[in-house]
Write a protein that holds these residues in place. Structure first.
Motif, PDB file in Angstrom:
ATOM      1  N   SER A 164       0.930  -1.415  -0.076  1.00 35.92           N
ATOM      2  CA  SER A 164      -0.175   0.028   0.238  1.00 35.92           C
ATOM      3  C   SER A 164       0.842   1.391   0.107  1.00 35.92           C
ATOM      4  O   SER A 164       1.787   1.171   0.428  1.00 35.92           O
ATOM      5  N   SER A 165       0.221   2.307  -0.631  1.00 31.44           N
ATOM      6  CA  SER A 165       1.255   3.752  -0.813  1.00 31.44           C
ATOM      7  C   SER A 165       0.963   4.355   0.731  1.00 31.44           C
ATOM      8  O   SER A 165       1.789   5.270   0.868  1.00 31.44           O
ATOM      9  N   ARG A 166       0.524   3.764   1.563  1.00 29.51           N
ATOM     10  CA  ARG A 166       0.223   4.426   2.873  1.00 29.51           C
ATOM     11  C   ARG A 166       0.172   3.258   3.798  1.00 29.51           C
ATOM     12  O   ARG A 166      -0.969   2.390   4.019  1.00 29.51           O
ATOM     13  N   ASN A 167       1.083   3.314   4.614  1.00 35.93           N
ATOM     14  CA  ASN A 167       1.292   2.304   5.675  1.00 35.93           C
ATOM     15  C   ASN A 167       1.719   2.848   7.026  1.00 35.93           C
ATOM     16  O   ASN A 167       2.600   3.731   6.961  1.00 35.93           O
ATOM     17  N   TRP A 195      -5.276   4.131   6.358  1.00 39.17           N
ATOM     18  CA  TRP A 195      -3.876   3.650   6.257  1.00 39.17           C
ATOM     19  C   TRP A 195      -3.963   2.039   6.359  1.00 39.17           C
ATOM     20  O   TRP A 195      -4.828   1.548   7.131  1.00 39.17           O
ATOM     21  N   ASP A 251       6.091   3.890   4.887  1.00 39.44           N
ATOM     22  CA  ASP A 251       5.619   5.348   5.092  1.00 39.44           C
ATOM     23  C   ASP A 251       6.060   5.955   6.324  1.00 39.44           C
ATOM     24  O   ASP A 251       6.574   7.136   6.665  1.00 39.44           O
ATOM     25  N   GLU A 270       0.719  12.594   9.611  1.00 35.16           N
ATOM     26  CA  GLU A 270       0.261  12.947   8.064  1.00 35.16           C
ATOM     27  C   GLU A 270       0.848  14.369   7.799  1.00 35.16           C
ATOM     28  O   GLU A 270       1.414  14.545   6.560  1.00 35.16           O
ATOM     29  N   GLN A 283       3.964  15.340   4.998  1.00 35.36           N
ATOM     30  CA  GLN A 283       3.645  15.961   3.621  1.00 35.36           C
ATOM     31  C   GLN A 283       4.705  17.173   3.677  1.00 35.36           C
ATOM     32  O   GLN A 283       4.943  17.349   2.578  1.00 35.36           O
TER      33      GLN A 283
END
Length: 320
Positions: free
Chosen positions: A2-5, A35, A84, A313, A317
Motif C-alpha cells: 500500500s502507498s500508505r502504511n 492507512w 511510509d 500525516e 507532507q
C-alpha cells in the motif's frame, strides 16, 4: 505494498491491552483514516551490508468489538525505507536492546525511512533526567550514584522521593524520610552499591491531587490531561501501581509548562511527548512510549489518537 502504511514497533501483540493501550488507539485511528496498519514486534529488525535495515511486518486489521481485538492479515519481510511511517512504541526498560533498536531505526532513517519519535531524540532524552534542562519548573533534585551525596540531600529536604533513571510504571520508586532506618538499604538497592545512578527529589505533597500526564503532539498541548491519583496508602500515582486516572482540563500552570517545552521538544524531533506534572512541578519528560490516549479519549471525547495521526500525516507532507 500500500502507498500508505502506518507501522508501530511494539512489544508482542499479546501483551497489549485494547482497553487502555495508546499504540492500539493510534493504529485504530490510522486504519479509520485509510492507512494500512502493521506492527514490527520486538526483535525482528535486522541490518545486512548491501541490503539495509529490514524487519518482519505483521499486517493487522483492528476490531476492538471482538474479543480478539485484531486479526492478522499477512506477514512480510520489508525494507524499512519502503515504509511510509514507523512509530517507535516499544516500552522501556531502556536497556542495551532498546538502544540497539534505536540504532537500527536511525540507520533506517539514513536509508530513507520516516520514524517518529526520532531515534536519536529518544536516546538523547532520558525520561527522568531531561527535567534538568527545564530547571525553572523542577523541585530541588539531585542525581548521583554516590549514596552519601543522596543521603545528605535529606539534611535539607527530609521528605523525598528516590527513583532509578531507567524505570517505568512507578517501579522502584521509594519515599525517603530523614531518620528512617531503611534509607541506607534503599539507596544501596537503587544504586546497586554505587554502580547505578539514581535521582532523589523533594517530596511534592500535591501528588494527592494526581500525577498529571500532559501530552504534547507536534509541540502543541492536548487540552486535557490524565491526573493519576494514588490509591490509599500509596505515594505513586502510576496506573501500573494501582492509581486511578481522572481526565481533566489543563490548569494554567500546565499550559505554561507545556507551551514552554513544546516548541523546543518538537525542534528536537519529538512528535509525541508525555510530560509528568505534579502540582506546578515538572517531574518527567516521557519520549519512549507515552500513554494515556485511551483514558483521555474515553472520559472527554477529545480525539487524541486522531490528533496524533494527523500530525504524522502533516510531517510526511512537509517532506514529500
Amino acid at each position: 505494498m500500500s502507498s500508505r502504511n502506518f507501522i508501530c514497533v511494539v512489544d508482542p501483540l499479546s501483551s497489549l491491552n485494547p482497553k487502555k493501550d495508546s499504540s492500539i488507539a493510534m493504529m485504530e485511528s490510522a486504519q479509520s483514516r485509510g492507512w494500512k496498519v502493521g506492527v514490527i514486534e520486538d526483535g525482528t529488525m535486522h541490518w545486512a551490508s548491501g541490503a539495509g535495515v529490514h524487519a518482519q511486518v505483521v499486517w493487522i486489521s483492528i476490531d476492538r468489538a471482538n474479543t480478539a481485538w485484531y486479526s492478522e492479515v499477512g506477514r512480510e519481510e520489508v525494507a524499512l525505507k519502503d515504509l511510509d511511517a514507523i512509530i517507535m512504541r516499544k516500552d522501556p526498560p531502556f536497556d542495551a536492546e532498546f538502544v540497539t533498536a534505536t540504532w537500527l531505526l536511525e540507520q533506517a532513517e539514513r536509508e530513507g525511512a520516516r520514524v517518529f519519535n526520532s531515534p536519536r531524540a529518544i536516546r538523547d532524552h532520558n525520561e527522568k533526567f531531561t527535567i534538568a534542562q527545564f530547571e525553572q519548573f523542577v523541585v530541588p533534585t539531585v542525581v548521583s550514584r554516590n549514596a552519601a551525596q543522596l543521603r545528605s540531600f535529606l539534611d535539607h529536604y527530609p521528605d523525598a522521593i528516590a527513583k532509578p533513571l531507567d524505570g517505568m510504571g512507578g517501579t522502584s520508586i521509594f519515599r525517603l524520610k530523614k531518620g528512617d532506618q531503611n534509607v541506607g538499604v534503599i539507596l544501596e538497592t537503587l544504586t546497586d552499591y554505587g554502580r547505578k545512578t539514581a535521582m532523589v527529589q523533594r517530596y511534592i505533597p500535591e501528588i494527592v491531587d494526581g500525577d498529571k500526564r500532559v501530552l504534547l503532539i507536534n509541540g502543541e498541548p492536548v487540552p486535557f490531561c490524565l491526573a493519576r491519583l494514588p490509591k490509599e496508602g500509596e505515594h505513586r500515582g502510576n496506573l501500573a501501581a494501582g492509581g486511578t486516572g481522572r481526565a481533566q482540563p489543563l490548569s494554567e500552570s500546565d499550559w505554561h509548562i507545556a507551551r514552554t517545552l513544546g516548541p523546543e521538544l518538537k525542534s528536537r524531533g519529538l512528535l509525541l511527548v508525555g510530560l509528568d506534572i505534579i502540582g506546578e512541578n515538572l517531574t518527567e519528560v516521557n519520549v519512549t512510549s507515552p500513554t494515556c490516549f485511551r483514558e483521555i479519549m474515553d472520559q472527554t471525547g477529545c480525539p487524541v489518537a486522531d490528533l496524533f495521526v494527523q500530525a504524522v500525516e502533516a510531517a510526511l507532507q512537509e517532506t514529500a
